[in-house]
Motif scaffolding. Sequence first.
Motif, PDB file in Angstrom:
ATOM      1  N   ARG A  32      54.200  48.313  49.829  1.00 32.87           N
ATOM      2  CA  ARG A  32      53.329  49.189  50.635  1.00 32.87           C
ATOM      3  C   ARG A  32      51.893  48.660  50.639  1.00 32.87           C
ATOM      4  O   ARG A  32      51.208  48.686  51.658  1.00 32.87           O
ATOM      5  CB  ARG A  32      53.339  50.624  50.070  1.00 32.87           C
ATOM      6  N   ALA A  33      51.428  48.195  49.472  1.00 30.32           N
ATOM      7  CA  ALA A  33      50.047  47.706  49.365  1.00 30.32           C
ATOM      8  C   ALA A  33      49.818  46.487  50.243  1.00 30.32           C
ATOM      9  O   ALA A  33      48.729  46.320  50.814  1.00 30.32           O
ATOM     10  CB  ALA A  33      49.726  47.393  47.915  1.00 30.32           C
ATOM     11  N   VAL A  34      50.835  45.631  50.360  1.00 32.10           N
ATOM     12  CA  VAL A  34      50.691  44.438  51.198  1.00 32.10           C
ATOM     13  C   VAL A  34      50.446  44.836  52.646  1.00 32.10           C
ATOM     14  O   VAL A  34      49.618  44.242  53.351  1.00 32.10           O
ATOM     15  CB  VAL A  34      51.945  43.546  51.067  1.00 32.10           C
ATOM     16  N   THR A  35      51.145  45.837  53.116  1.00 31.51           N
ATOM     17  CA  THR A  35      51.007  46.233  54.531  1.00 31.51           C
ATOM     18  C   THR A  35      49.726  47.014  54.799  1.00 31.51           C
ATOM     19  O   THR A  35      49.217  47.011  55.924  1.00 31.51           O
ATOM     20  CB  THR A  35      52.206  47.099  54.960  1.00 31.51           C
ATOM     21  N   GLY A  38      44.877  44.837  54.189  1.00 34.83           N
ATOM     22  CA  GLY A  38      43.865  44.150  54.984  1.00 34.83           C
ATOM     23  C   GLY A  38      43.538  42.773  54.426  1.00 34.83           C
ATOM     24  O   GLY A  38      44.129  42.302  53.445  1.00 34.83           O
ATOM     25  N   GLU A  39      42.540  42.119  55.018  1.00 31.34           N
ATOM     26  CA  GLU A  39      42.219  40.734  54.665  1.00 31.34           C
ATOM     27  C   GLU A  39      41.245  40.639  53.492  1.00 31.34           C
ATOM     28  O   GLU A  39      41.493  39.937  52.522  1.00 31.34           O
ATOM     29  CB  GLU A  39      41.636  40.011  55.893  1.00 31.34           C
ATOM     30  N   ASN A  40      40.114  41.339  53.614  1.00 33.81           N
ATOM     31  CA  ASN A  40      39.094  41.251  52.550  1.00 33.81           C
ATOM     32  C   ASN A  40      39.514  42.158  51.395  1.00 33.81           C
ATOM     33  O   ASN A  40      39.033  43.272  51.256  1.00 33.81           O
ATOM     34  CB  ASN A  40      37.727  41.654  53.103  1.00 33.81           C
ATOM     35  N   ARG A  41      40.410  41.622  50.558  1.00 33.03           N
ATOM     36  CA  ARG A  41      41.102  42.439  49.574  1.00 33.03           C
ATOM     37  C   ARG A  41      40.976  41.779  48.199  1.00 33.03           C
ATOM     38  O   ARG A  41      41.067  40.567  48.055  1.00 33.03           O
ATOM     39  CB  ARG A  41      42.565  42.555  49.982  1.00 33.03           C
ATOM     40  N   LEU A  42      40.778  42.618  47.178  1.00 33.15           N
ATOM     41  CA  LEU A  42      40.837  42.158  45.789  1.00 33.15           C
ATOM     42  C   LEU A  42      42.055  42.800  45.153  1.00 33.15           C
ATOM     43  O   LEU A  42      42.188  44.024  45.141  1.00 33.15           O
ATOM     44  CB  LEU A  42      39.566  42.553  45.026  1.00 33.15           C
ATOM     45  N   TRP A  43      42.943  41.966  44.618  1.00 32.50           N
ATOM     46  CA  TRP A  43      44.164  42.457  43.974  1.00 32.50           C
ATOM     47  C   TRP A  43      44.033  42.245  42.481  1.00 32.50           C
ATOM     48  O   TRP A  43      43.830  41.116  42.027  1.00 32.50           O
ATOM     49  CB  TRP A  43      45.381  41.728  44.523  1.00 32.50           C
ATOM     50  N   PRO A  49      54.460  37.225  45.077  1.00 33.49           N
ATOM     51  CA  PRO A  49      54.307  35.759  45.155  1.00 33.49           C
ATOM     52  C   PRO A  49      53.483  35.354  46.376  1.00 33.49           C
ATOM     53  O   PRO A  49      53.642  35.910  47.464  1.00 33.49           O
ATOM     54  CB  PRO A  49      55.757  35.266  45.269  1.00 33.49           C
ATOM     55  N   GLY A  50      52.572  34.411  46.143  1.00 28.17           N
ATOM     56  CA  GLY A  50      51.753  33.898  47.236  1.00 28.17           C
ATOM     57  C   GLY A  50      50.424  34.599  47.410  1.00 28.17           C
ATOM     58  O   GLY A  50      49.575  34.118  48.164  1.00 28.17           O
ATOM     59  N   LEU A  51      50.230  35.750  46.728  1.00 31.20           N
ATOM     60  CA  LEU A  51      48.955  36.461  46.819  1.00 31.20           C
ATOM     61  C   LEU A  51      48.123  36.187  45.570  1.00 31.20           C
ATOM     62  O   LEU A  51      48.622  36.246  44.448  1.00 31.20           O
ATOM     63  CB  LEU A  51      49.175  37.972  46.965  1.00 31.20           C
TER      64      LEU A  51
END
Length: 678
Positions: A32-35, A38-43, A49-51
């Motif tokens: 859900r968080a991936v969708t 947005g782009e300017n995101r801090l995880w 994988p890949g983020l």
Amino acid sequence: MTDWPRWRRHLQQIGERRLLILSGSEAWAMARAVTLGGENRLWVGQAPPGLESQAAGKIQRCLGREYDTLVYNAYSGLHPDAFGALLGTVTAGGLVLLLCPPLADWPGYADPDLARYVAQPEQAAGLESRFIRRFVSLLRQDPQVLLWQQGSRPPALPALPDTPWQRRRDRHGCLNQEQRQALARVLRAARRRQPLVLTADRGRGKSSLLGLAAARLLDAGYRVLLTAPSPAATARALEHSSQRLSFIAPDALLARLPPADLLLVDEAAAIPTPMLLNLARRYCCIFASTEHGYEGTGLGFQLKFQPALARLAPNWQKYHLDTPARWSPRDPLEPLVFRLLALDADPPAPPVGGVLNFRYVCRQQLEDDDLLLQQVFGLLTLAHYQTRPSDLRQLLDAPGLTLALACREQTPVAAALLVREGKLDPALGQAVWRGQRRPRGHLLPQSLAFHGGFREAGDFSYRRIMRIVVHPHCQQQGIGSRLLSWLKQQGGADFLGTSFGASPDLLRFWQHNDFRAVRVGLVADTVSGLHAAMMLWPCSRPAHRVLPAWRGQFSANLAYYREGLLQALPEAWWQSLQLCPPLPMPALDTAIAWGFAFAQRDLMADQAVLARVALAATPLTPLDGKQQALLHALLSPGATPVGVAADYGLPGQKAAVRQLRTIIQHFFPCPHTPCPDC
């Protein structure tokens, strides 16, 4: 959620932020968080994988930046300091996505962050987190928090106010009247060469102001330098100076001392106090910092650095920014994080008089009485410079922690936090003494065994006073001493002990209460600039019997270090330290030397003992000239393995220590000889 993009745009127009909880399995919440992110995101925490993701314990480089979305994966651990600090990086219209287990199950989840509050990892197994339970309760009470639970429909997007947030920069680049006043203060301080401290919570535009001021001053011909704890912390200042400034690290600045008319110090609270004072002695400084203590340093900046700056520069000025610049004053997210982490905890004014009563308070009482929790945490925050949000979690969750209060008319005026230590498994205690194990926790027995060399230290039980605080309005009334007297009467261990930054005043306080020093740290703390002192008060008969011997050995070692590593300490410090006559124990010295030669004991901790053994004993097998010279060099007061390695052409300090171990082995029959007295 079909209206999600339009709702986010409206949120940005009114300058507010929101928290959305994604509660369910970790895989579902991450998807859900991936969708939504947005782009300017801090995880933060585990990511798909890949983020790219950031560990909660390593967020320093993120704090000077701005993000539209913060994704905080609490499955990787809810780190209170990181959570509180990072919410300040989310800009107007931004979203915080909190990924967590089902709310009813979350307090019982095996949170990885709990490992920081226990001595052994297995102690965290099965713990119910009172901190998380309170956290969840407060989240449920906030009508602005959105909750999406796995298996349920997405939350209805709430109506938002129509009043837009006006965020326009004036001709000076400022966003509000407060920023204009602050900019004028900075420029005036630069012209008058007057130190200025600029403070605010996150999101008030401190870094941007530094950049705006720098641009004006550079245009006027001033030489301006910029420093901070990390290059990332200067991003906003550099941007608003049109990249005309360059970052220089504080240690490099002090080493090179380039000429400048003004030094801008961003995120100053994260720089050690002694280093800040050195900068203030050499430059006219503008210090900008957060004071709320998300990282445990803000209060140190307020309670330690600012009084020292006042003594150094009586004409210093201070300006505080209240108005948010990164989001609207109506934003509900900042008040929420203040409630969640008790950042606004404020102890009540204590009664002027009244009977003083003492009592223990258990964690369940703190959970059941949030007013009491706020009073206690506010007292800890007000009276101690290293209090941080993680201390709130420790107070509620750490096993073995005890809280003692001194109250007047039910109002806490003093508090002591104690933790149980010692009674180590004999095999573990021996491994600690040999330098082969360093388990988490058990500070007193581990340090006494490893640094002091006292092999029996792990056999005793201790109640370590982690912190003792008295409300500033009640200090100098003997309340702290009365609280200690009450604790002594409670018993429950062989020793009451403490470890603290040893200023002369604090040494006198503890010694006035009959605590006696058994160890002094050889290196000053980077934040306080003080050497740690470890002190004990014996409760049991075995403790009374062993303490004089420990003190005699400690005094003998300290006499050696006073000629070397501790020679810079002022005479007033030594006069405040009550020592018994040096009385080394030859049998213990021999055992320690064996432990250094054949185990993994530490050179700097054992240097005084090794020097005595080398002087008193004769090697069983002769040393050649190079070995004799290296032995003398490494055991001279003040010698360090780094310096000796450079002098003797060795690859580094490890090589120097390795060679010294081989040399000390010459004093024993063979490597298979058992440790003396073991």
